[in-house]
Design a protein around this motif. Structure first.
Motif, PDB file in Angstrom:
ATOM      1  N   MET A   1     -24.827 -24.350  15.133  1.00  0.00           N
ATOM      2  CA  MET A   1     -23.964 -25.460  14.779  1.00  0.00           C
ATOM      3  C   MET A   1     -23.803 -25.486  13.261  1.00  0.00           C
ATOM      4  O   MET A   1     -24.706 -25.166  12.513  1.00  0.00           O
ATOM      5  N   ALA A   2     -22.675 -25.878  12.789  1.00  0.00           N
ATOM      6  CA  ALA A   2     -22.366 -25.904  11.355  1.00  0.00           C
ATOM      7  C   ALA A   2     -23.271 -26.876  10.614  1.00  0.00           C
ATOM      8  O   ALA A   2     -23.743 -27.854  11.168  1.00  0.00           O
ATOM      9  N   SER A   3     -23.473 -26.600   9.325  1.00  0.00           N
ATOM     10  CA  SER A   3     -24.390 -27.425   8.537  1.00  0.00           C
ATOM     11  C   SER A   3     -23.822 -28.803   8.215  1.00  0.00           C
ATOM     12  O   SER A   3     -24.520 -29.624   7.650  1.00  0.00           O
ATOM     13  N   ASN A   4     -22.572 -29.076   8.571  1.00  0.00           N
ATOM     14  CA  ASN A   4     -22.027 -30.416   8.331  1.00  0.00           C
ATOM     15  C   ASN A   4     -22.185 -31.321   9.549  1.00  0.00           C
ATOM     16  O   ASN A   4     -21.649 -32.412   9.588  1.00  0.00           O
ATOM     17  N   SER A   5     -22.955 -30.872  10.534  1.00  0.00           N
ATOM     18  CA  SER A   5     -23.224 -31.676  11.730  1.00  0.00           C
ATOM     19  C   SER A   5     -24.098 -32.867  11.376  1.00  0.00           C
ATOM     20  O   SER A   5     -24.911 -32.808  10.464  1.00  0.00           O
ATOM     21  N   THR A   6     -23.930 -33.928  12.122  1.00  0.00           N
ATOM     22  CA  THR A   6     -24.813 -35.085  11.957  1.00  0.00           C
ATOM     23  C   THR A   6     -26.081 -34.865  12.788  1.00  0.00           C
ATOM     24  O   THR A   6     -26.111 -34.015  13.688  1.00  0.00           O
ATOM     25  N   VAL A   7     -27.093 -35.655  12.509  1.00  0.00           N
ATOM     26  CA  VAL A   7     -28.312 -35.597  13.304  1.00  0.00           C
ATOM     27  C   VAL A   7     -27.981 -35.925  14.759  1.00  0.00           C
ATOM     28  O   VAL A   7     -28.509 -35.296  15.675  1.00  0.00           O
ATOM     29  N   SER A   8     -27.087 -36.866  14.975  1.00  0.00           N
ATOM     30  CA  SER A   8     -26.679 -37.216  16.330  1.00  0.00           C
ATOM     31  C   SER A   8     -26.089 -36.010  17.063  1.00  0.00           C
ATOM     32  O   SER A   8     -26.410 -35.771  18.232  1.00  0.00           O
ATOM     33  N   GLU A   9     -25.248 -35.264  16.397  1.00  0.00           N
ATOM     34  CA  GLU A   9     -24.655 -34.068  17.015  1.00  0.00           C
ATOM     35  C   GLU A   9     -25.727 -33.024  17.306  1.00  0.00           C
ATOM     36  O   GLU A   9     -25.695 -32.367  18.355  1.00  0.00           O
ATOM     37  N   LEU A  10     -26.684 -32.879  16.388  1.00  0.00           N
ATOM     38  CA  LEU A  10     -27.775 -31.934  16.609  1.00  0.00           C
ATOM     39  C   LEU A  10     -28.668 -32.386  17.764  1.00  0.00           C
ATOM     40  O   LEU A  10     -29.235 -31.564  18.478  1.00  0.00           O
ATOM     41  N   ARG A  11     -28.781 -33.677  17.960  1.00  0.00           N
ATOM     42  CA  ARG A  11     -29.548 -34.215  19.088  1.00  0.00           C
ATOM     43  C   ARG A  11     -28.859 -33.862  20.399  1.00  0.00           C
ATOM     44  O   ARG A  11     -29.499 -33.478  21.379  1.00  0.00           O
ATOM     45  N   LYS A  12     -27.541 -33.968  20.425  1.00  0.00           N
ATOM     46  CA  LYS A  12     -26.786 -33.653  21.646  1.00  0.00           C
ATOM     47  C   LYS A  12     -26.942 -32.195  22.051  1.00  0.00           C
ATOM     48  O   LYS A  12     -26.884 -31.866  23.235  1.00  0.00           O
ATOM     49  N   THR A  13     -27.117 -31.317  21.067  1.00  0.00           N
ATOM     50  CA  THR A  13     -27.277 -29.888  21.355  1.00  0.00           C
ATOM     51  C   THR A  13     -28.748 -29.487  21.450  1.00  0.00           C
ATOM     52  O   THR A  13     -29.056 -28.298  21.530  1.00  0.00           O
ATOM     53  N   SER A  14     -29.634 -30.460  21.424  1.00  0.00           N
ATOM     54  CA  SER A  14     -31.088 -30.257  21.527  1.00  0.00           C
ATOM     55  C   SER A  14     -31.687 -29.488  20.352  1.00  0.00           C
ATOM     56  O   SER A  14     -32.770 -28.936  20.463  1.00  0.00           O
ATOM     57  N   ASP A  15     -30.985 -29.457  19.227  1.00  0.00           N
ATOM     58  CA  ASP A  15     -31.555 -28.855  18.014  1.00  0.00           C
ATOM     59  C   ASP A  15     -32.541 -29.806  17.354  1.00  0.00           C
ATOM     60  O   ASP A  15     -33.391 -29.382  16.568  1.00  0.00           O
ATOM     61  N   VAL A  16     -32.414 -31.093  17.649  1.00  0.00           N
ATOM     62  CA  VAL A  16     -33.313 -32.127  17.157  1.00  0.00           C
ATOM     63  C   VAL A  16     -33.691 -32.993  18.354  1.00  0.00           C
ATOM     64  O   VAL A  16     -32.835 -33.343  19.163  1.00  0.00           O
ATOM     65  N   THR A  17     -34.967 -33.331  18.462  1.00  0.00           N
ATOM     66  CA  THR A  17     -35.431 -34.142  19.587  1.00  0.00           C
ATOM     67  C   THR A  17     -35.531 -35.619  19.194  1.00  0.00           C
ATOM     68  O   THR A  17     -35.550 -35.960  18.010  1.00  0.00           O
ATOM     69  N   ASP A  18     -35.644 -36.458  20.202  1.00  0.00           N
ATOM     70  CA  ASP A  18     -35.846 -37.886  19.951  1.00  0.00           C
ATOM     71  C   ASP A  18     -37.145 -38.121  19.184  1.00  0.00           C
ATOM     72  O   ASP A  18     -37.203 -38.984  18.309  1.00  0.00           O
ATOM     73  N   ASP A  19     -38.181 -37.353  19.521  1.00  0.00           N
ATOM     74  CA  ASP A  19     -39.460 -37.505  18.818  1.00  0.00           C
ATOM     75  C   ASP A  19     -39.334 -37.156  17.341  1.00  0.00           C
ATOM     76  O   ASP A  19     -39.946 -37.808  16.489  1.00  0.00           O
ATOM     77  N   GLU A  20     -38.541 -36.156  17.021  1.00  0.00           N
ATOM     78  CA  GLU A  20     -38.336 -35.769  15.617  1.00  0.00           C
ATOM     79  C   GLU A  20     -37.549 -36.848  14.875  1.00  0.00           C
ATOM     80  O   GLU A  20     -37.828 -37.134  13.708  1.00  0.00           O
ATOM     81  N   ILE A  21     -36.602 -37.454  15.546  1.00  0.00           N
ATOM     82  CA  ILE A  21     -35.837 -38.550  14.940  1.00  0.00           C
ATOM     83  C   ILE A  21     -36.756 -39.754  14.714  1.00  0.00           C
ATOM     84  O   ILE A  21     -36.741 -40.366  13.642  1.00  0.00           O
ATOM     85  N   THR A  22     -37.575 -40.063  15.706  1.00  0.00           N
ATOM     86  CA  THR A  22     -38.522 -41.169  15.569  1.00  0.00           C
ATOM     87  C   THR A  22     -39.489 -40.915  14.420  1.00  0.00           C
ATOM     88  O   THR A  22     -39.812 -41.830  13.652  1.00  0.00           O
ATOM     89  N   ALA A  23     -39.946 -39.682  14.262  1.00  0.00           N
ATOM     90  CA  ALA A  23     -40.846 -39.341  13.151  1.00  0.00           C
ATOM     91  C   ALA A  23     -40.151 -39.544  11.805  1.00  0.00           C
ATOM     92  O   ALA A  23     -40.772 -40.012  10.842  1.00  0.00           O
ATOM     93  N   ALA A  24     -38.867 -39.225  11.727  1.00  0.00           N
ATOM     94  CA  ALA A  24     -38.112 -39.441  10.489  1.00  0.00           C
ATOM     95  C   ALA A  24     -37.976 -40.933  10.198  1.00  0.00           C
ATOM     96  O   ALA A  24     -38.107 -41.369   9.051  1.00  0.00           O
ATOM     97  N   VAL A  25     -37.740 -41.734  11.230  1.00  0.00           N
ATOM     98  CA  VAL A  25     -37.666 -43.193  11.070  1.00  0.00           C
ATOM     99  C   VAL A  25     -39.006 -43.706  10.557  1.00  0.00           C
ATOM    100  O   VAL A  25     -39.064 -44.492   9.599  1.00  0.00           O
ATOM    101  N   ASP A  26     -40.091 -43.243  11.158  1.00  0.00           N
ATOM    102  CA  ASP A  26     -41.431 -43.651  10.732  1.00  0.00           C
ATOM    103  C   ASP A  26     -41.679 -43.276   9.275  1.00  0.00           C
ATOM    104  O   ASP A  26     -42.278 -44.048   8.524  1.00  0.00           O
TER     105      ASP A  26
END
Length: 85
Positions: A1-26
């Motif tokens: 996926m292109a580097s201008n993707s949002t985290v949300s878009e990367l989540r949809k393609t499973s490049d980023v997990t919910d746990d990784e997003i939660t860790a970033a929020v923390d």
């Protein structure tokens, strides 16, 4: 996926997990000093820029409402554009 993707878009393609997003929020809620947060699979996110680009999360961080803070920071992260590298 292109580097201008949002985290949300990367989540949809499973490049980023919910746990990784939660860790970033923390990480933001613990200490917003990170400009190069290792998100996932070589993706790096500037947490300071993510918050700076999302006014609602800036405002939320000034409140005592923890669930609101968490939701607004998560939204800012989902809308952010990480870089691959």
């Amino acid at each position: 996926m292109a580097s201008n993707s949002t985290v949300s878009e990367l989540r949809k393609t499973s490049d980023v997990t919910d746990d990784e997003i939660t860790a970033a929020v923390d990480a933001v809620l613990a200490d917003l000093a990170s400009e190069a947060y290792p998100l996932a699979k070589g993706w790096t996110l500037d947490l300071v820029a993510a918050i700076a680009n999302h006014k609602a999360s800036q405002d939320a961080l000034l409140t005592d409402r923890e669930p609101y803070k968490r939701n607004m920071v998560r939204t800012a992260i989902l809308l952010a554009h990480p870089v691959k590298g």
